[in-house]
Write an enzyme that holds these catalytic residues in place. Sequence first.
Site, PDB file in Angstrom:
ATOM      1  N   ARG A  62       0.809  -1.214   0.000  1.00 59.92           N
ATOM      2  CA  ARG A  62       0.000   0.000   0.000  1.00 59.92           C
ATOM      3  C   ARG A  62       0.845   1.268   0.000  1.00 59.92           C
ATOM      4  O   ARG A  62       0.408   2.314  -0.436  1.00 59.92           O
ATOM      5  CB  ARG A  62      -0.958  -0.010   1.202  1.00 59.92           C
ATOM      6  CG  ARG A  62      -2.087   0.955   1.018  1.00 59.92           C
ATOM      7  CD  ARG A  62      -3.161   0.981   2.105  1.00 59.92           C
ATOM      8  NE  ARG A  62      -3.251  -0.149   2.974  1.00 59.92           N
ATOM      9  CZ  ARG A  62      -2.660  -0.240   4.165  1.00 59.92           C
ATOM     10  NH1 ARG A  62      -1.905   0.746   4.613  1.00 59.92           N
ATOM     11  NH2 ARG A  62      -2.829  -1.311   4.912  1.00 59.92           N
ATOM     12  N   TYR A 116     -16.955  18.959 -13.963  1.00 58.55           N
ATOM     13  CA  TYR A 116     -17.360  17.580 -14.206  1.00 58.55           C
ATOM     14  C   TYR A 116     -18.454  17.200 -13.192  1.00 58.55           C
ATOM     15  O   TYR A 116     -18.320  17.464 -11.999  1.00 58.55           O
ATOM     16  CB  TYR A 116     -16.105  16.734 -14.018  1.00 58.55           C
ATOM     17  CG  TYR A 116     -16.209  15.271 -14.275  1.00 58.55           C
ATOM     18  CD1 TYR A 116     -16.575  14.788 -15.521  1.00 58.55           C
ATOM     19  CD2 TYR A 116     -15.880  14.355 -13.269  1.00 58.55           C
ATOM     20  CE1 TYR A 116     -16.629  13.424 -15.759  1.00 58.55           C
ATOM     21  CE2 TYR A 116     -15.919  12.993 -13.506  1.00 58.55           C
ATOM     22  CZ  TYR A 116     -16.307  12.529 -14.748  1.00 58.55           C
ATOM     23  OH  TYR A 116     -16.354  11.191 -14.981  1.00 58.55           O
ATOM     24  N   ASP A 188      -8.789  20.557 -12.097  1.00 59.51           N
ATOM     25  CA  ASP A 188      -8.958  19.314 -12.857  1.00 59.51           C
ATOM     26  C   ASP A 188      -8.384  19.584 -14.247  1.00 59.51           C
ATOM     27  O   ASP A 188      -8.940  20.357 -15.027  1.00 59.51           O
ATOM     28  CB  ASP A 188     -10.449  18.949 -12.930  1.00 59.51           C
ATOM     29  CG  ASP A 188     -10.684  17.590 -13.595  1.00 59.51           C
ATOM     30  OD1 ASP A 188      -9.875  17.194 -14.453  1.00 59.51           O
ATOM     31  OD2 ASP A 188     -11.705  16.948 -13.266  1.00 59.51           O
ATOM     32  N   LYS A 213      -8.201   8.889 -19.306  1.00 60.75           N
ATOM     33  CA  LYS A 213      -8.436   9.549 -20.589  1.00 60.75           C
ATOM     34  C   LYS A 213      -7.176   9.499 -21.447  1.00 60.75           C
ATOM     35  O   LYS A 213      -6.873   8.487 -22.029  1.00 60.75           O
ATOM     36  CB  LYS A 213      -8.933  10.981 -20.345  1.00 60.75           C
ATOM     37  CG  LYS A 213     -10.105  11.053 -19.337  1.00 60.75           C
ATOM     38  CD  LYS A 213     -11.377  10.430 -19.855  1.00 60.75           C
ATOM     39  CE  LYS A 213     -12.435  10.202 -18.798  1.00 60.75           C
ATOM     40  NZ  LYS A 213     -12.784  11.314 -17.950  1.00 60.75           N
TER      41      LYS A 213
HETATM   42  C1  LIG Z   1     -13.496  11.372 -16.775  1.00 62.61           C
HETATM   43  C2  LIG Z   1     -13.203  12.567 -15.940  1.00 62.61           C
HETATM   44  C3  LIG Z   1     -12.957  12.432 -14.585  1.00 62.61           C
HETATM   45  C4  LIG Z   1     -13.103  11.127 -13.854  1.00 62.61           C
HETATM   46  O1  LIG Z   1     -12.266  10.149 -14.269  1.00 62.61           O
HETATM   47  P1  LIG Z   1     -12.543   8.583 -14.055  1.00 62.61           P
HETATM   48  O2  LIG Z   1     -11.184   8.038 -14.239  1.00 62.61           O
HETATM   49  O3  LIG Z   1     -13.534   8.176 -15.087  1.00 62.61           O
HETATM   50  O4  LIG Z   1     -13.058   8.410 -12.654  1.00 62.61           O
HETATM   51  C5  LIG Z   1     -12.633  13.566 -13.868  1.00 62.61           C
HETATM   52  N1  LIG Z   1     -12.570  14.770 -14.458  1.00 62.61           N
HETATM   53  C6  LIG Z   1     -12.813  14.940 -15.760  1.00 62.61           C
HETATM   54  C7  LIG Z   1     -12.739  16.299 -16.357  1.00 62.61           C
HETATM   55  C8  LIG Z   1     -13.144  13.845 -16.547  1.00 62.61           C
HETATM   56  O5  LIG Z   1     -13.416  14.021 -17.835  1.00 62.61           O
END
Ligand SMILES: *Cc1c(COP(=O)(O)O)cnc(C)c1O
Length: 399
Positions: A62, A116, A188, A213
Amino acid sequence: MSGTDEAGFARDTALIRSGRASQFTQGIVNPPVYHASTCVFHTLEEFDARLKNPDSGLYYGRRGSPTIWALEDAMTAMEPGAAGTKLFPSGVAALAAAFLTVCKSGDHILIADTVYEPTRALAGGILKRMGVKAEFYDPLIGADIETFIRENTSAIFLESPGSLTFEVQDVPAICDVARARNITTIIDNTWATPLLFPALERGADISVQSLTKFIIGHSDALLGSVTANPALWPRLKQTALQLGQTAGPDDIFLALRGIRTLSLRMKRHGDTALKIAAALAGHRAVARVLCPGLPADPGHDLWLRDFSGCSSLFAIELSGGGRQNLAAMVDHLDLFGMGFSFGGFESLILPITPAAVRTATPWTGTAPVLRIHCGLEDADDLIADLMAGLDRFAQAAAL
Ligand SMILES: *Cc1c(COP(=O)(O)O)cnc(C)c1O
């Protein structure tokens, strides 16, 4: 894509070298995938030394393994000004960890109205139950964010461009105000990645990414990261340890692999997106293209100032019709799958409803809105597919 790594190499060279220190790789090109919970100490002396200094090497799964450290190092190297990175099993888990690093009961926090949707859900759920009061602000407010700040404001959350509708924030202006008031800024940065937007250099203290992504880039795993500047790094590290969330080594391997082609993919995604966005703007079924890379976009000047390229993702607001007409378009596309997420090699399209996920800046449009992720296919093939779809929509909606 500017910037150099610690050794003075250009960004693209740094991406190839990152996370590959010899203590992780043992000389193999790629860091090995360690499946590890327990590691075994050979002597009491060795054990006691590690207890005293848990970060001096392997301790327990961990707390990290060479596979985990390799990606943490690579993500830190990708973000100029960063002191360290922690990994999480998804982007949403990373967002939650970032808030929990900064917020305590009784705090007031400011969140851009175009975040988001799961970020908004986190604010209205867990954070609210903790006694943290979230207030949503107009993402275009810039330095006037000052007027929203209270004595107990602990964090300002940004996302630029905004999810779904792609408003570009004046990140440096907002972060300057926050810094002067000793308020932490969290951004973000999933849309741009640090390649197109070096978030900490632009003023943010903490940068969150859904590695699901662009970093992983192939739609085959979930992962998230939080990267902090030197002042916030010790708190982030403590919070991550206490939360106990870990990322699996096979998913981490996919992220490390993705990093090697990230720069090439981002360039291709961006070039294709700009070409498609410009083409769609000329269709009679399209009222507006929401893409800061287009000169006509209200966010274009800020985007030119602060970003070094366009990402894959933008939206179009149709010029009429309703949801009942959308099937004529989206059910018959050859190359655009309908689905969440973005950043993968395959193009995606998603009907979205911005009105449902805003409170401070109402969305008044009534026509359908579509979000488009431009994959790595040939741009002209993608344009032809979308144009034919828009023709079908225009006919169905009698535009
Ligand atoms: C997809 C996304 C997330 C979340 O990501 P996951 O890996 O699907 O939990 C957070 N912020 C933005 C802007 C996103 O497009």
